[in-house]
Motif scaffolding. Structure first.
Motif, mmCIF file in Angstrom:
data_model
loop_
_atom_site.group_PDB
_atom_site.id
_atom_site.type_symbol
_atom_site.label_atom_id
_atom_site.label_comp_id
_atom_site.label_asym_id
_atom_site.label_seq_id
_atom_site.Cartn_x
_atom_site.Cartn_y
_atom_site.Cartn_z
ATOM 1 N N ASP A 69 0.867 -1.185 0.000
ATOM 2 C CA ASP A 69 0.000 0.000 0.000
ATOM 3 C C ASP A 69 0.901 1.232 0.000
ATOM 4 O O ASP A 69 1.704 1.430 0.912
ATOM 5 N N ILE A 70 0.794 2.061 -1.036
ATOM 6 C CA ILE A 70 1.661 3.248 -1.130
ATOM 7 C C ILE A 70 0.866 4.543 -0.946
ATOM 8 O O ILE A 70 1.280 5.602 -1.411
ATOM 9 N N THR A 71 -0.256 4.443 -0.247
ATOM 10 C CA THR A 71 -1.069 5.634 0.002
ATOM 11 C C THR A 71 -0.259 6.705 0.716
ATOM 12 O O THR A 71 -0.267 7.871 0.319
ATOM 13 N N ASP A 72 0.481 6.309 1.773
ATOM 14 C CA ASP A 72 1.281 7.285 2.528
ATOM 15 C C ASP A 72 2.385 7.885 1.666
ATOM 16 O O ASP A 72 2.657 9.089 1.728
ATOM 17 N N ARG A 73 3.027 7.044 0.831
ATOM 18 C CA ARG A 73 4.090 7.549 -0.043
ATOM 19 C C ARG A 73 3.528 8.564 -1.033
ATOM 20 O O ARG A 73 4.107 9.626 -1.246
ATOM 21 N N ARG A 74 2.380 8.234 -1.631
ATOM 22 C CA ARG A 74 1.748 9.164 -2.576
ATOM 23 C C ARG A 74 1.394 10.474 -1.882
ATOM 24 O O ARG A 74 1.576 11.551 -2.444
ATOM 25 N N GLN A 75 0.879 10.386 -0.655
ATOM 26 C CA GLN A 75 0.525 11.592 0.098
ATOM 27 C C GLN A 75 1.774 12.432 0.368
ATOM 28 O O GLN A 75 1.762 13.652 0.207
ATOM 29 N N ASP A 82 3.605 19.968 -3.512
ATOM 30 C CA ASP A 82 2.911 21.211 -3.140
ATOM 31 C C ASP A 82 3.870 22.194 -2.478
ATOM 32 O O ASP A 82 3.814 23.397 -2.732
ATOM 33 N N ALA A 83 4.757 21.674 -1.626
ATOM 34 C CA ALA A 83 5.726 22.544 -0.950
ATOM 35 C C ALA A 83 6.701 23.168 -1.947
ATOM 36 O O ALA A 83 7.039 24.348 -1.843
ATOM 37 N N VAL A 84 7.124 22.377 -2.942
ATOM 38 C CA VAL A 84 8.041 22.902 -3.967
ATOM 39 C C VAL A 84 7.340 23.990 -4.784
ATOM 40 O O VAL A 84 7.919 25.047 -5.058
ATOM 41 N N LYS A 85 6.068 23.743 -5.154
ATOM 42 C CA LYS A 85 5.307 24.756 -5.893
ATOM 43 C C LYS A 85 5.142 26.026 -5.068
ATOM 44 O O LYS A 85 5.290 27.134 -5.584
#
Length: 167
Positions: A69-75, A82-85
């Motif tokens: 499950d890569i939900t946390d990785r995707r988040q 978002d931080a880079v933007k």
């Protein structure tokens, strides 16, 4: 428990996961890792990473597949993106503020020359028509000065403020 892995794995990108062609590719390469979507027993869809490796056990070819499950990785990736933007936008706004500040400084120097000469001319002026024109020039330079001040405040995301001090 009654569902097979194929019932759980969604294949929205058409990768053919679990197909005979996919297994042949795995045999050829020896291992593979793909990201796709899975379905929980409550029908919730979530992202997964599927890693498969081909190995031999007691002389028989086996495939070991793990589903993570890569939900946390995707988040985390989304938050980082978002931080880079946000940082890039802040840098852009800072640059705009610097440019606005430099332009305002130069523009205020120009207005200062016009204002100073206008005030000097008003001191010596006796003709009503010329005096009215000079007063209009003075008013407009003051408007330009205030406009510049507000532009700089906006570019720096600040409220304009006035400070009074004794000379």
């Amino acid at each position: 428990l009654e569902m097979s892995p194929q019932d759980l794995i969604l294949d929205p990108e058409g990768k053919g996961l679990g197909s005979s062609e996919s297994r042949q590719n795995l045999r050829r390469l020896g291992k593979r890792t793909v990201e796709t979507l899975n379905r929980r027993k409550n029908n919730e869809i979530f992202p997964v990473e599927i890693s498969s490796s081909l190995f031999e056990f007691h002389g028989e070819a086996m495939i070991l597949t793990t589903v993570r499950d890569i939900t946390d990785r995707r988040q985390s990736e989304k938050e980082r993106s978002d931080a880079v933007k946000f940082a890039a936008e802040q840098e852009k706004y800072a640059l705009v503020g610097q440019v606005a500040g430099k332009m305002a400084h130069d523009f205020n120097n120009i207005l200062g020359g016009i204002m100073g000469n206008t005030e000097l001319s008003l001191m010596d002026c006796r003709e009503k028509g010329i005096r009215e024109n000079l007063e209009i020039i003075l008013e407009q330079t003051l408007r330009g000065k205030n406009l510049t001040k507000n532009l700089v405040a906006f570019a720096r995301d600040q409220e304009p403020k006035e400070e009074f001090f004794k000379i």
